[in-house]
Design an enzyme around this catalytic site. Structure first.
Site, short mmCIF file in Angstrom:
data_model
loop_
_atom_site.label_atom_id
_atom_site.label_comp_id
_atom_site.label_asym_id
_atom_site.label_seq_id
_atom_site.Cartn_x
_atom_site.Cartn_y
_atom_site.Cartn_z
N GLU A 1 1.48 -6.62 -0.99
CA GLU A 1 1.54 -6.76 0.42
C GLU A 1 1.86 -7.72 0.62
O GLU A 1 1.90 -7.74 1.97
CB GLU A 1 -0.35 -6.66 0.39
CG GLU A 1 -0.81 -4.89 0.75
CD GLU A 1 -2.28 -5.03 1.00
OE1 GLU A 1 -2.86 -5.58 2.21
OE2 GLU A 1 -2.74 -4.11 0.85
N SER B 1 5.61 3.65 -17.52
CA SER B 1 4.60 4.14 -18.45
C SER B 1 5.06 5.22 -18.39
O SER B 1 5.42 5.76 -17.05
CB SER B 1 3.49 3.69 -17.93
OG SER B 1 2.77 3.95 -16.41
N ASP C 1 -6.11 -3.85 -0.83
CA ASP C 1 -6.44 -3.99 0.28
C ASP C 1 -6.90 -5.44 0.35
O ASP C 1 -7.69 -5.82 0.75
CB ASP C 1 -6.73 -2.99 1.64
CG ASP C 1 -5.41 -1.24 1.91
OD1 ASP C 1 -4.81 -1.32 1.37
OD2 ASP C 1 -6.56 -1.00 3.28
N ASP D 1 -2.83 3.30 -4.28
CA ASP D 1 -2.88 1.83 -3.39
C ASP D 1 -4.15 1.87 -3.45
O ASP D 1 -5.45 2.42 -2.62
CB ASP D 1 -2.02 2.15 -1.78
CG ASP D 1 -2.29 0.42 -0.68
OD1 ASP D 1 -3.10 0.26 -2.03
OD2 ASP D 1 -1.74 0.99 -0.32
#
Length: 823
Positions: free
Chosen positions: A195, A261, A336, A333
Site C-alpha cells: 500500500e 512458497s 489496511d 489482503d
C-alpha cells in the site's frame, strides 16, 4: 641479538600455549551445552514415561502414554536443540531485544511494542480450546524442565550464545508459543508495504504509468484506482530513500519475503502408484539454524511427522498415516493502512465518522543495555495501532496533522490459529482438516490437503469484510474517518476459496492468483507470483500420471520462465547484429554474452555463466527504465519486476515511453536502453569476476547465506557459525533462491525452501523430507549443518512412522520419567 631472539621465541611460545589453553577452556565450557541424547531424566510434570528416539539425522521420534506427555517431550527436545533461537524469537515478539543487544535493536523493539503482539498473544490463551490449552501448558512445562536441568547441572547455560549475555532465561509460557505464530504472521504479511509503495508511486506518476510499474494480475474484477493525492490531500514530504526496520537478530524480519512458497497435489487418479501425492516447500529467509525443525509425534490418534517451529507444539507441515497438509502464503489482503486526522485543538483525539475520539494511550518502557531506558507512547484507534512515520516510510505518505494506523487480522486478542494447528494434526480426512481450518485467523494461508481418497485446497485465515464503496479498495492508505473505509468484520469461513477433488485431479499454488472474484470477495489485488506458475503448469501437463520422483523433480526445477519470456523480447534487435568486433572491446564482450544467452534454455544452474549475465542485465535494465522517473523511489524496486519489463517491451498501453530518458535531448528507443544496460552489466561483471565470460559461474555469486542471526557478523566467529553454499535457482524458479537485490553482493541467495517434503500415500513411509541446515542450533554439534549439503544437492531423508525404523539407526534415546517414579 641471540638473547633477544630467545626471549622473543619464549614469549611467542608462551602466547601460543596460552591461546591453546584458552581455546581448550572455551571449548570445554561451550561444549557443556551439547546435550547427551542417551541421557535419562526424572522430571516433574509428566504422567508417565516418555522416550525421545533420535534417528540418524537427529530427528526426534517421541513416544508417550498421553498427548500431553508427548507435547512435554517436544518442548524438552526443542529446548535441547534450539533454546537460543526460541528465546531470541520470543524477545523479538515481546519487543525486548534491546535489553540484551543494546541500541542496535531499539527500532525493532519499538515496532513490536506498537503492534503489541505479545499482549495479544497473552489475551489469546483463553480463546484456545481445552485440548490446545493443555498442549500449550504441557509444552511449556517441557521447555522449562530443560531450562531447570541447564541451571541445576551447569550445562553450559543451554547454548554457547548465552555465555555472551548475562540475562537470565525466563520460564516459557503458553502465550510465548502463540506469540511466535503472530511473529510468523508478521513475516508473511506484505500488504502494508504494498500500500505504501503504491501510494508513493501514485504521487510521482500518472495512473497509466503506475499500472505499468505495479500491474494487476490478468483477470476480470479489478477496478481502476484514484490517485493517492485525491484520497488524502497533501502536502506530502519530499520523497527520500525509505528506512526499513530490520531485526538482524531474529529469523523473522519486518521487510517481508512473503512472496514465495510452493505446494502441489495429485489425486489417486493422477498418481502412477494409485495413492495421493503432496509436495510442499515454504520459503522464508535463510538462517543458521533453519527456522524449521523436523519431528515425529506419536499422539493418541496416531503418528504425525514433519516440520515444527521451535517454540510451537505442533507439526505445522507434514503428514499422518491418513492425511498430508501443506501451506503456501495466500496473499489474502488482511492489512489496511488508515490515515487518521489528529484534532488540531487536542492532539489526544482523532477524527471518526462520529466526531472526535480519544486515542487509547499507554506508556511503554524499553530497557536498553548500557543506555538509559526509553519511554514511548503507544496509541490505538478504532482501526488499530498507530505506527510512526519512521517505520515503513509512512512519513512519505502522511500529511501534517495526521498519523497512520493499521488494521490487521493478526491483531486479534482472541486468535485461535494455534487451536487450528493442533486440530489439523489430528484430522483423519480432508473434510476434518477443512473444518479445523475454520479456527485459523492469521497468517492467511492456502492449506493444501491430501488423503487416501483425494486432494483439496482451502484458504484459511480471517478475510476482512470491506465496504464495496471503499475509496481505495484496500490497495492504498485511505482516510480512517470515512465509514466506508473501515472494516465491517470478517466474511464467513465459507466465503474463503475452496477446491475439493477437482476434475483434473491436480492442484497447485505458487502464491499465484487463485480466484477471479469481484471486490470485496476478491481475496487480493496483489499476488506473489505470475511467473513460477507457468513453469509448474508445464511440468504438470507433461505427463498423464505423476510419481513421488516427478514431484521432487518439480520442487528442484531451476528453469526460469521469466528468462525464457523476457530475453527474446528485450534482445529482439540485438541478436547476431553486425560483424565480429575486435577482441578486447566492449562490443566484442557484448557479442560473446549475447551468443551465450542465445543458446541458453533459461536454466539457472550454478555452474553456468548465463544466469549471472541475465540477472545483471535485467537488474541494470530495470534501473535504467525507472531511475529518471522515480528518483530515490527506484531503490524500492530492488528485484526484477517481470510484468513491468514485459509491458514496456510489448508497449502495452504505451508503456514503451519508459525507455526514453527524460533528461536527455535525444529520444532513446527500448533497444538503445537494452544495449546500454547490457554494457553496464558486463562492466560490473568483468570487475567482479574477470574478463573471461565463459569462466563466470552463477553459483559463485548465488551463495546461499545461512547466517547465524547473532554471531554471524562477529569477526572470526562468523566463519564457524555461518553456512555458505553455491546454489542454483533464482527469483522466479520453482526451486526458488531469492537474491538480495542490493548492496555489493546483490545475487546472494537470502531466502528459499528451508523445508521440503513430498508425501506419497500409496506408500506413506516412502515420503521424504529435508531442511536447509540441521536439527541442532549448537555450532559445535555435528547436527548443526549435517542436512545442509543434502539440501544443496537436492537430496532428502526418509522419515517413517514405523518405530522400528526410527530405533534401528538411533543416535540416542532420551528417557523421561515422572519425578514420582524415583520414590
Amino acid at each position: 641479538m641471540i638473547v633477544v631472539f630467545r626471549w622473543l621465541l619464549r614469549i611467542f611460545t608462551g602466547l601460543v600455549v596460552l591461546a591453546l589453553v584458552a581455546t581448550l577452556i572455551g571449548y570445554y565450557f561451550l561444549s557443556r551445552s551439547l546435550p547427551d541424547y542417551n541421557e535419562s531424566f526424572r522430571i516433574e510434570g509428566l504422567s508417565g514415561p516418555v522416550e525421545i528416539v533420535r534417528n540418524d539425522a537427529n530427528v526426534p521420534h517421541i513416544f508417550g502414554k498421553t498427548d500431553e506427555d508427548v507435547y512435554f517431550a517436544l518442548g524438552f527436545a526443542h529446548a535441547q536443540d534450539r533454546l537460543w533461537q526460541m528465546v531470541t524469537m520470543r524477545r523479538t515478539a515481546q519487543g525486548r531485544l534491546s535489553e540484551v543487544f543494546g541500541e542496535r535493536t531499539l527500532k525493532i523493539d519499538e515496532l513490536m511494542r506498537r503492534y503489541d503482539l505479545y499482549g495479544l498473544a497473552q489475551s489469546s490463551v483463553e480463546a484456545q480450546d481445552p485440548e490446545t490449552r493443555a498442549a500449550l501448558e504441557a509444552y511449556a512445562r517441557g521447555v522449562n524442565a530443560w531450562i531447570a536441568e541447564v541451571n541445576a547441572d551447569a550445562r553450559g547455560r543451554g547454548a554457547p550464545e548465552f555465555f555472551l549475555f548475562s540475562n537470565e532465561i525466563a520460564v516459557w509460557r503458553p502465550a510465548d508459543s502463540i506469540a511466535l505464530i503472530k511473529l510468523m504472521a508478521l513475516q508473511l504479511s506484505s500488504h502494508l508495504q504494498s500500500e505504501v509503495l503504491r501510494a508513493r508511486a501514485s504521487l510521482l506518476l500518472p495512473d497509466a504509468r503506475v499500472a505499468d510499474l505495479l500491474p494487476d494480475v490478468p483477470g476480470a474484477g479489478v477496478i481502476a484506482l484514484p490517485s493517492y493525492a485525491s484520497l488524502v490531500p497533501g502536502p506530502f514530504p519530499a520523497l527520500r530513500k525509505a528506512e526499513h526496520v530490520e531485526d538482524p537478530l531474529s529469523p523473522f524480519h519486518t521487510k517481508s519475503l512473503s512472496g514465495a512458497s510452493n505446494a502441489w497435489a495429485a489425486a489417486p487418479s493422477r498418481s502412477a502408484a494409485g495413492g495421493s501425492l503432496l509436495a510442499n516447500d515454504p520459503h522464508l529467509g535463510f538462517t543458521a539454524p533453519s527456522i524449521w525443525y523436523l519431528a515425529r509425534l506419536q499422539l493418541s490418534l496416531g503418528g504425525v511427522i514433519g516440520a515444527t517451529l521451535p517454540g510451537v507444539p505442533a507439526v505445522l507441515l507434514g503428514r499422518s498415516n491418513r492425511l498430508g497438509w501443506a501451506l503456501t502464503s495466500a496473499y489474502l489482503d488482511d492489512q489496511d493502512i488508515h490515515i487518521e486526522e489528529v484534532n488540531p485543538e487536542n492532539h489526544e483525539e482523532y477524527r471518526t465518522p462520529d466526531g472526535w475520539k480519544r486515542f487509547e494511550t499507554r506508556r511503554s518502557i524499553i530497557k536498553v543495555k548500557d543506555a538509559r531506558p526509553i519511554t514511548i507512547t503507544l496509541r490505538w484507534t478504532d482501526n488499530g495501532p498507530v505506527l510512526p512515520g519512521t517505520h515503513y516510510d509512512l512519513a512519505a505518505i502522511t500529511p501534517p496533522g495526521h498519523v497512520a494506523s493499521l488494521s490487521w487480522t493478526a491483531l486479534s486478542p482472541a486468535d485461535t490459529s494455534m487451536s487450528a494447528a493442533v486440530r489439523l494434526m489430528k484430522a483423519a480426512s480432508i473434510d476434518e482438516a477443512i473444518e479445523a481450518g475454520r479456527l485459523f485467523v492469521a497468517p492467511a494461508q492456502n492449506l493444501m490437503l491430501a488423503d487416501t481418497q483425494g486432494v483439496a485446497l482451502q484458504t484459511v485465515g480471517a478475510m476482512p469484510r470491506r465496504d464495496p464503496a471503499h475509496q481505495s479498495k484496500g490497495r492504498m492508505p485511505s482516510p480512517g474517518w470515512i465509514a466506508g473505509n473501515r472494516w465491517q468484520g470478517t466474511f464467513p469461513y465459507e466465503e474463503n476459496p475452496r477446491v475439493v477433488t477437482p476434475e483434473t485431479g491436480i492442484l497447485g499454488n505458487t502464491n499465484n492468483k487463485t480466484v477471479d472474484r469481484p471486490f470485496p470477495l476478491h481475496v487480493s489485488f496483489d499476488w506473489g507470483d505470475t511467473q513460477r506458475i507457468q513453469r509448474w503448469l508445464a511440468l504438470m501437463k507433461s505427463r498423464e500420471v505423476h510419481t513421488r520422483e516427478s514431484f521432487i523433480e518439480a520442487q528442484l526445477d531451476t528453469v526460469s520462465p521469466t528468462a525464457r519470456n523476457l530475453l527474446p523480447l528485450v534482445a529482439a534487435d540485438l541478436w547476431f547484429t553486425g560483424e565480429a568486433a575486435p577482441e578486447g572491446t566492449p562490443e566484442r564482450l557484448r557479442q560473446r554474452a549475447l551468443a551465450l544467452l542465445a543458446e541458453w534454455n533459461g536454466e539457472m544452474n550454478e555452474h553456468l555463466p548465463e544466469p549471472l549475465i541475465y540477472m545483471a542485465w535485467m537488474r541494470a535494465l530495470q534501473d535504467r527504465l525507472i531511475r529518471d522517473e522515480l528518483g530515490p523511489l527506484a531503490d524500492e524496486f530492488d528485484h526484477l519486476q517481470p510484468d513491468f519489463v514485459e509491458r514496456v517491451y510489448r508497449n502495452t498501453g504505451g508503456a514503451s515511453v519508459w525507455c526514453d530518458i527524460i533528461q536527455s535531448a535525444a529520444t532513446e528507443s527500448c533497444t538503445d536502453i537494452a544495449r546500454m544496460a547490457l554494457d553496464d552489466a558486463l562492466v560490473r561483471l568483468t570487475e567482479d569476476w574477470g574478463p573471461n565470460v565463459e569462466s563466470w559461474r552463477w553459483g559463485d555469486a548465488h551463495q546461499a547465506t545461512h547466517d547465524h542471526p547473532t554471531l554471524g557478523q562477529v569477526p572470526v566467529l562468523r566463519y564457524f557459525v555461518n553456512i555458505r553454499q553455491s546454489t542454483s535457482g533464482g527469483d522466479q524458479t520453482l526451486m526458488r533462491g531469492v537474491t538480495r537485490g542490493t548492496g555489493p553482493n546483490p545475487d546472494e541467495n537470502v531466502a528459499g525452501a528451508g523445508y521440503r517434503g513430498v508425501y506419497d500415500f500409496a506408500d506413506p513411509d516412502s515420503s521424504v523430507f529435508i531442511t536447509s541446515t540441521g536439527q541442532s542450533g549448537h555450532p559445535l554439534s555435528r547436527f548443526y549443518d549435517n542436512l545442509g549439503e543434502l539440501w544443496r544437492r537436492g537430496e532428502y531423508i526418509p522419515m517413517s512412522l514405523d518405530p522400528g525404523l526410527a530405533r534401528a539407526a538411533a543416535v540416542g534415546i532420551t528417557h523421561l520419567e515422572p519425578a514420582a517414579a524415583a520414590d
